[in-house]
Design a protein around this motif. Structure first.
Motif, PDB file in Angstrom:
ATOM      1  N   GLY A  11      -0.251   4.009  -8.924  1.00  0.00           N
ATOM      2  CA  GLY A  11       1.157   4.358  -9.076  1.00  0.00           C
ATOM      3  C   GLY A  11       2.048   3.161  -8.829  1.00  0.00           C
ATOM      4  N   GLY A  12       3.303   3.335  -9.081  1.00  0.00           N
ATOM      5  CA  GLY A  12       4.272   2.271  -8.843  1.00  0.00           C
ATOM      6  C   GLY A  12       4.499   1.432 -10.076  1.00  0.00           C
ATOM      7  N   ASN A  13       5.567   0.646 -10.003  1.00  0.00           N
ATOM      8  CA  ASN A  13       5.900  -0.180 -11.165  1.00  0.00           C
ATOM      9  C   ASN A  13       6.472  -1.533 -10.767  1.00  0.00           C
ATOM     10  N   HIS A  14       6.269  -1.957  -9.516  1.00  0.00           N
ATOM     11  CA  HIS A  14       6.796  -3.243  -9.074  1.00  0.00           C
ATOM     12  C   HIS A  14       5.813  -3.904  -8.117  1.00  0.00           C
ATOM     13  N   TRP A  15       5.579  -5.178  -8.318  1.00  0.00           N
ATOM     14  CA  TRP A  15       4.677  -5.961  -7.468  1.00  0.00           C
ATOM     15  C   TRP A  15       5.496  -6.819  -6.516  1.00  0.00           C
ATOM     16  N   SER A  16       5.031  -6.925  -5.285  1.00  0.00           N
ATOM     17  CA  SER A  16       5.597  -7.851  -4.313  1.00  0.00           C
ATOM     18  C   SER A  16       4.443  -8.363  -3.458  1.00  0.00           C
ATOM     19  N   MET A  17       4.723  -9.278  -2.555  1.00  0.00           N
ATOM     20  CA  MET A  17       3.661  -9.875  -1.727  1.00  0.00           C
ATOM     21  C   MET A  17       3.891  -9.504  -0.267  1.00  0.00           C
ATOM     22  N   LEU A  18       2.864  -8.929   0.363  1.00  0.00           N
ATOM     23  CA  LEU A  18       2.903  -8.605   1.780  1.00  0.00           C
ATOM     24  C   LEU A  18       1.809  -9.400   2.475  1.00  0.00           C
ATOM     25  N   VAL A  19       2.183 -10.145   3.504  1.00  0.00           N
ATOM     26  CA  VAL A  19       1.232 -10.942   4.270  1.00  0.00           C
ATOM     27  C   VAL A  19       1.199 -10.373   5.679  1.00  0.00           C
ATOM     28  N   ILE A  20       0.015  -9.987   6.124  1.00  0.00           N
ATOM     29  CA  ILE A  20      -0.159  -9.501   7.492  1.00  0.00           C
ATOM     30  C   ILE A  20      -0.946 -10.561   8.243  1.00  0.00           C
ATOM     31  N   ALA A  59       6.129  -1.540   1.632  1.00  0.00           N
ATOM     32  CA  ALA A  59       5.587  -2.540   2.561  1.00  0.00           C
ATOM     33  C   ALA A  59       5.466  -1.950   3.963  1.00  0.00           C
ATOM     34  N   LYS A  60       6.479  -1.215   4.402  1.00  0.00           N
ATOM     35  CA  LYS A  60       6.423  -0.566   5.717  1.00  0.00           C
ATOM     36  C   LYS A  60       5.269   0.424   5.795  1.00  0.00           C
ATOM     37  N   CYS A  61       5.039   1.144   4.714  1.00  0.00           N
ATOM     38  CA  CYS A  61       3.944   2.113   4.656  1.00  0.00           C
ATOM     39  C   CYS A  61       2.586   1.414   4.773  1.00  0.00           C
ATOM     40  N   VAL A  62       2.417   0.304   4.082  1.00  0.00           N
ATOM     41  CA  VAL A  62       1.158  -0.451   4.157  1.00  0.00           C
ATOM     42  C   VAL A  62       0.941  -0.976   5.570  1.00  0.00           C
ATOM     43  N   VAL A  63       1.995  -1.498   6.199  1.00  0.00           N
ATOM     44  CA  VAL A  63       1.873  -2.015   7.565  1.00  0.00           C
ATOM     45  C   VAL A  63       1.499  -0.883   8.524  1.00  0.00           C
ATOM     46  N   ALA A  64       2.091   0.282   8.356  1.00  0.00           N
ATOM     47  CA  ALA A  64       1.758   1.425   9.206  1.00  0.00           C
ATOM     48  C   ALA A  64       0.291   1.821   9.041  1.00  0.00           C
ATOM     49  N   LYS A  65      -0.195   1.832   7.802  1.00  0.00           N
ATOM     50  CA  LYS A  65      -1.597   2.176   7.557  1.00  0.00           C
ATOM     51  C   LYS A  65      -2.533   1.118   8.119  1.00  0.00           C
ATOM     52  N   ALA A  66      -2.176  -0.153   7.955  1.00  0.00           N
ATOM     53  CA  ALA A  66      -3.008  -1.232   8.504  1.00  0.00           C
ATOM     54  C   ALA A  66      -3.055  -1.141  10.026  1.00  0.00           C
ATOM     55  N   SER A  67      -1.944  -0.786  10.641  1.00  0.00           N
ATOM     56  CA  SER A  67      -1.899  -0.634  12.102  1.00  0.00           C
ATOM     57  C   SER A  67      -2.865   0.445  12.559  1.00  0.00           C
ATOM     58  N   LYS A  68      -2.927   1.544  11.818  1.00  0.00           N
ATOM     59  CA  LYS A  68      -3.855   2.633  12.169  1.00  0.00           C
ATOM     60  C   LYS A  68      -5.301   2.192  12.021  1.00  0.00           C
ATOM     61  N   VAL A  69      -5.592   1.479  10.925  1.00  0.00           N
ATOM     62  CA  VAL A  69      -6.961   1.011  10.692  1.00  0.00           C
ATOM     63  C   VAL A  69      -7.395   0.060  11.801  1.00  0.00           C
ATOM     64  N   LEU A  70      -6.477  -0.812  12.220  1.00  0.00           N
ATOM     65  CA  LEU A  70      -6.786  -1.788  13.262  1.00  0.00           C
ATOM     66  C   LEU A  70      -6.610  -1.217  14.667  1.00  0.00           C
ATOM     67  N   GLY A  97       8.531  -3.574  12.448  1.00  0.00           N
ATOM     68  CA  GLY A  97       8.689  -3.444  11.019  1.00  0.00           C
ATOM     69  C   GLY A  97       8.143  -4.624  10.269  1.00  0.00           C
ATOM     70  N   VAL A  98       8.714  -4.805   9.122  1.00  0.00           N
ATOM     71  CA  VAL A  98       8.293  -5.850   8.211  1.00  0.00           C
ATOM     72  C   VAL A  98       9.408  -6.884   8.134  1.00  0.00           C
ATOM     73  N   CYS A  99       9.053  -8.140   8.278  1.00  0.00           N
ATOM     74  CA  CYS A  99      10.043  -9.214   8.154  1.00  0.00           C
ATOM     75  C   CYS A  99      10.238  -9.521   6.675  1.00  0.00           C
ATOM     76  N   SER A 100      11.435  -9.312   6.194  1.00  0.00           N
ATOM     77  CA  SER A 100      11.753  -9.612   4.809  1.00  0.00           C
ATOM     78  C   SER A 100      12.032 -11.110   4.697  1.00  0.00           C
ATOM     79  N   CYS A 101      11.271 -11.787   3.851  1.00  0.00           N
ATOM     80  CA  CYS A 101      11.376 -13.241   3.722  1.00  0.00           C
ATOM     81  C   CYS A 101      12.103 -13.625   2.438  1.00  0.00           C
ATOM     82  N   PRO A 102      12.785 -14.763   2.458  1.00  0.00           N
ATOM     83  CA  PRO A 102      13.442 -15.230   1.231  1.00  0.00           C
ATOM     84  C   PRO A 102      12.417 -15.417   0.116  1.00  0.00           C
TER      85      PRO A 102
END
Length: 104
Positions: free
Chosen positions: A8-17, A49-60, A68-73
């Motif tokens: 699903g979805g229609n937009h790509w972005s980059m999330l670095v944990i 991005a917040k949802c992915v971070v929340a899921k990663a937190s549960k896995v770890l 939260g997520v730091c929004s970068c330029p």
């Protein structure tokens, strides 16, 4: 909601944990240090991005220090279809940054 559906979805972005390996004498584990989000379309994937971070937190089994997520330029796209190229460009730029030897 599109994020919850595979494909699903229609937009790509980059999330670095960023994780740091920790050792307490008996066990080794990862410390969830920070998450960085690069979005070429004015933070349109911020909630995903917040949802992915929340899921990663549960896995770890770890609560991130920051709430939260730091929004970068990030360079911004001027159309509705180049987000994948921008995400790849951010990935390339990040891969060219050298990390201190202590963080590897």
């Amino acid at each position: 909601d599109a994020f919850r559906i595979p494909g699903g979805g229609n937009h790509w972005s980059m999330l670095v944990i960023i994780l740091t390996a920790k050792h307490d004498g008996k066990f080794s584990y990862f410390s969830f240090d920070i998450s960085l989000h690069f979005d070429s379309c004015n933070r349109s994937n911020a909630e995903a991005a917040k949802c992915v971070v929340a899921k990663a937190s549960k896995v770890l089994n770890y609560s991130p220090k920051c709430c939260g997520v730091c929004s970068c330029p990030s360079p911004q796209q001027s159309n509705g279809y180049d987000c994948g190229i921008f995400a790849l460009g951010v990935a390339e730029a990040l891969s060219e940054k050298s990390l201190p030897a202590s963080s590897v």
